[in-house]
Design an enzyme around this catalytic site. Structure first.
Site, PDB file in Angstrom:
ATOM      1  CB  ALA A  77      51.841 -73.867 -28.933  1.00 54.99           C
TER       2      ALA A  77
ATOM      3  CB  THR B  89      44.631 -72.363 -24.936  1.00 61.13           C
ATOM      4  OG1 THR B  89      44.195 -73.081 -23.785  1.00 61.13           O
ATOM      5  CG2 THR B  89      45.341 -71.102 -24.446  1.00 61.13           C
ATOM      6  CG  ASP B  90      40.419 -74.350 -22.656  1.00 59.09           C
ATOM      7  OD1 ASP B  90      41.674 -74.333 -22.730  1.00 59.09           O
ATOM      8  OD2 ASP B  90      39.790 -75.371 -22.327  1.00 59.09           O
TER       9      ASP B  90
ATOM     10  CE1 TYR C 267      49.863 -73.360 -23.823  1.00 56.79           C
ATOM     11  CE2 TYR C 267      47.789 -73.353 -22.624  1.00 56.79           C
ATOM     12  CZ  TYR C 267      48.513 -73.647 -23.760  1.00 56.79           C
ATOM     13  OH  TYR C 267      47.885 -74.226 -24.842  1.00 56.79           O
TER      14      TYR C 267
ATOM     15  CE  LYS D  35      48.259 -71.074 -27.667  1.00 54.06           C
ATOM     16  NZ  LYS D  35      48.894 -71.607 -28.905  1.00 54.06           N
TER      17      LYS D  35
HETATM   18  N1  LIG Z   1      47.175 -79.826 -25.613  1.00 59.35           N
HETATM   19  C1  LIG Z   1      46.106 -79.178 -25.157  1.00 59.35           C
HETATM   20  O1  LIG Z   1      45.411 -79.619 -24.235  1.00 59.35           O
HETATM   21  C2  LIG Z   1      45.698 -77.865 -25.788  1.00 59.35           C
HETATM   22  C3  LIG Z   1      44.556 -77.217 -25.302  1.00 59.35           C
HETATM   23  C4  LIG Z   1      44.170 -76.008 -25.892  1.00 59.35           C
HETATM   24  C5  LIG Z   1      44.916 -75.492 -26.942  1.00 59.35           C
HETATM   25  N2  LIG Z   1      46.030 -76.154 -27.376  1.00 59.35           N
HETATM   26  C6  LIG Z   1      46.784 -75.571 -28.473  1.00 59.35           C
HETATM   27  O2  LIG Z   1      46.736 -76.472 -29.560  1.00 59.35           O
HETATM   28  C7  LIG Z   1      47.912 -76.310 -30.367  1.00 59.35           C
HETATM   29  C8  LIG Z   1      48.532 -77.657 -30.639  1.00 59.35           C
HETATM   30  O3  LIG Z   1      48.933 -78.216 -29.408  1.00 59.35           O
HETATM   31  P1  LIG Z   1      49.431 -79.724 -29.294  1.00 59.35           P
HETATM   32  O4  LIG Z   1      48.666 -80.325 -28.185  1.00 59.35           O
HETATM   33  O5  LIG Z   1      49.480 -80.375 -30.628  1.00 59.35           O
HETATM   34  O6  LIG Z   1      50.918 -79.473 -28.775  1.00 59.35           O
HETATM   35  P2  LIG Z   1      52.113 -80.489 -28.612  1.00 59.35           P
HETATM   36  O7  LIG Z   1      51.682 -81.891 -28.895  1.00 59.35           O
HETATM   37  O8  LIG Z   1      52.753 -80.175 -27.311  1.00 59.35           O
HETATM   38  O9  LIG Z   1      53.082 -80.056 -29.787  1.00 59.35           O
HETATM   39  C9  LIG Z   1      53.746 -78.814 -29.736  1.00 59.35           C
HETATM   40  C10 LIG Z   1      54.298 -78.494 -31.106  1.00 59.35           C
HETATM   41  O10 LIG Z   1      55.041 -77.296 -30.958  1.00 59.35           O
HETATM   42  C11 LIG Z   1      56.279 -77.459 -31.611  1.00 59.35           C
HETATM   43  N3  LIG Z   1      57.394 -76.809 -30.911  1.00 59.35           N
HETATM   44  C12 LIG Z   1      57.714 -76.934 -29.609  1.00 59.35           C
HETATM   45  N4  LIG Z   1      58.835 -76.239 -29.347  1.00 59.35           N
HETATM   46  C13 LIG Z   1      59.233 -75.675 -30.505  1.00 59.35           C
HETATM   47  C14 LIG Z   1      60.297 -74.838 -30.896  1.00 59.35           C
HETATM   48  N5  LIG Z   1      61.195 -74.412 -30.008  1.00 59.35           N
HETATM   49  N6  LIG Z   1      60.372 -74.446 -32.172  1.00 59.35           N
HETATM   50  C15 LIG Z   1      59.457 -74.851 -33.066  1.00 59.35           C
HETATM   51  N7  LIG Z   1      58.411 -75.661 -32.775  1.00 59.35           N
HETATM   52  C16 LIG Z   1      58.307 -76.061 -31.515  1.00 59.35           C
HETATM   53  C17 LIG Z   1      56.584 -78.928 -31.577  1.00 59.35           C
HETATM   54  O11 LIG Z   1      57.446 -79.121 -32.670  1.00 59.35           O
HETATM   55  P3  LIG Z   1      58.167 -80.507 -33.009  1.00 59.35           P
HETATM   56  O12 LIG Z   1      57.111 -81.234 -33.710  1.00 59.35           O
HETATM   57  O13 LIG Z   1      59.311 -80.167 -33.856  1.00 59.35           O
HETATM   58  O14 LIG Z   1      58.551 -81.107 -31.688  1.00 59.35           O
HETATM   59  C18 LIG Z   1      55.208 -79.579 -31.648  1.00 59.35           C
HETATM   60  O15 LIG Z   1      54.849 -79.890 -32.978  1.00 59.35           O
HETATM   61  C19 LIG Z   1      48.797 -75.330 -29.604  1.00 59.35           C
HETATM   62  O16 LIG Z   1      48.609 -74.033 -30.133  1.00 59.35           O
HETATM   63  C20 LIG Z   1      48.257 -75.382 -28.185  1.00 59.35           C
HETATM   64  O17 LIG Z   1      48.516 -74.177 -27.471  1.00 59.35           O
HETATM   65  C21 LIG Z   1      46.429 -77.321 -26.840  1.00 59.35           C
END
Ligand SMILES: NC(=O)c1ccc[n+]([C@@H]2O[C@H](COP(=O)([O-])OP(=O)(O)OC[C@H]3O[C@@H](n4cnc5c(N)ncnc54)[C@H](OP(=O)(O)O)[C@@H]3O)[C@@H](O)[C@H]2O)c1
Length: 295
Positions: free
Chosen positions: A62, A103-104, A127, A131
């Site tokens: 994402a 996401t929330d 964002y 989403k």
């Molecule tokens: N972080 C939060 O607080 C939060 C809250 C609510 C929901 N979420 C959701 O939870 C999920 C996981 O989030 P996370 O925190 O693990 O995110 P993260 O640590 O920021 O990781 C983002 C991931 O997206 C991939 N990505 C980014 N740019 C890309 C591109 N151009 N092409 C292909 N892949 C790409 C990255 O790939 P690489 O591994 O190759 O870099 C990475 O694995 C997401 O759907 C996010 O929206 C997150």
């Protein structure tokens, strides 16, 4: 050998999936940004799934930079809308179960009581809006077996997360200012990974498994300031001097993206239909803090 294909590679959720124990005979493979076209990560997904022939697809990829998304809406949409749309269409055509994460921040935070899956979203940021459009693209493509886990404040020791940045500044002895007017539920990435694994396994094993949107989050409700306070207390017990921690209001930060003030998600549906319950973040904090301070 049944293959599980995860989108995302080095992100906190992808790495947490890699850290789980998987049933014998399962092979877990990852597709990261280096494998996908930068401008259109959804292009070629169908061919990639056909070639990999997975039994299950887990999408952790994402665009998660909430503030940067305000000035990069197209890049955010490519990852948060077009990639899930392409995945859902390909999974539908190939009849592969898909688990995605939302996401929330699709909510505006005005409800002031826990949000249900059926509550009307009203995102405040690019964002959140992208989403939400991704969730709707999956619902519209409607593969036969799919689930979206809508989650909250994902944290871990992996990457530039809130605990990592906070403790880096605490270690440097900087005074800290953290907002106390945004309330939610920190969710350990490892906990979310386990929930994704359970939901995915159910979709794989049981043709009649419940599908659709499920809220999932850590069990404890707090402000970012309250969370910071707990992290600093845990760090203090292992010897880190406690810096000053001031509670401030979101408006003082002048952040490009607006964030909801109250985003507690109700997890009744996932608990009742799948028996999945989020952990208290307090149970993860000591381990997380130790790992962060060890690096
Ligand atoms: N972080 C939060 O607080 C939060 C809250 C609510 C929901 N979420 C959701 O939870 C999920 C996981 O989030 P996370 O925190 O693990 O995110 P993260 O640590 O920021 O990781 C983002 C991931 O997206 C991939 N990505 C980014 N740019 C890309 C591109 N151009 N092409 C292909 N892949 C790409 C990255 O790939 P690489 O591994 O190759 O870099 C990475 O694995 C997401 O759907 C996010 O929206 C997150």
């Amino acid at each position: 050998m049944p293959r599980i294909l995860a989108l995302g590679e080095s992100g906190q959720l992808a790495r947490s999936l890699a850290g789980l124990r998987w049933p014998a005979g399962f092979d877990l493979a990852f597709i990261g940004r280096r494998h996908l076209p930068v401008d259109s990560p959804g292009a070629g997904i169908h061919a990639a799934l056909e070639a990999a022939n997975p039994a299950l697809v887990l999408n952790t990829a994402a665009y998660t930079a909430v503030d940067r998304a305000e000035s990069e809406p197209q890049a955010a949409a490519a990852l948060n809308v077009e990639l899930p749309r392409a995945l859902a269409e390909a999974c539908g055509a190939l009849d592969i179960p898909l688990v995605h994460v939302s996401t929330d921040y699709v909510f505006d935070g005005e409800k002031r009581s826990p949000y249900l899956e059926t509550d009307a979203p009203n995102p405040l940021s690019v964002y959140g809006a992208t989403k939400l459009a991704g969730d709707r693209a999956i619902e519209q493509a409607a593969p036969r077996r799919w689930a979206i886990l809508r989650t909250s404040w994902v944290v871990s020791e992996i990457g530039e997360t809130f605990p990592v940045k906070l403790l880096r500044r605490a270690k440097a002895g900087e005074p800290l200012r953290v907002v106390d007017d945004q309330w939610g539920c920190p969710t350990a990435a490892s906990d979310l990974a386990r929930a994704m694994q359970t939901v995915g396994s159910r979709l794989l094993d049981d043709d009649a498994a419940a599908t659709g949107l499920f809220n999932f989050r850590g069990a404890s409700e707090m402000s970012w300031h309250g969370f910071a306070d707990r992290l600093l207390s845990a760090a203090e017990t292992i010897g880190l001097a406690r810096p000053s921690l001031q509670a401030i209001k979101s408006a003082e930060l002048n952040a490009p993206a607006r964030r909801p003030a109250y985003v507690v998600l109700s997890c009744a549906r996932i608990q009742q239909t799948l028996g999945i319950v989020g952990s208290k973040i307090e149970d993860e904090i000591d381990r997380m803090v130790r790992r962060i301070l060890a690096t």
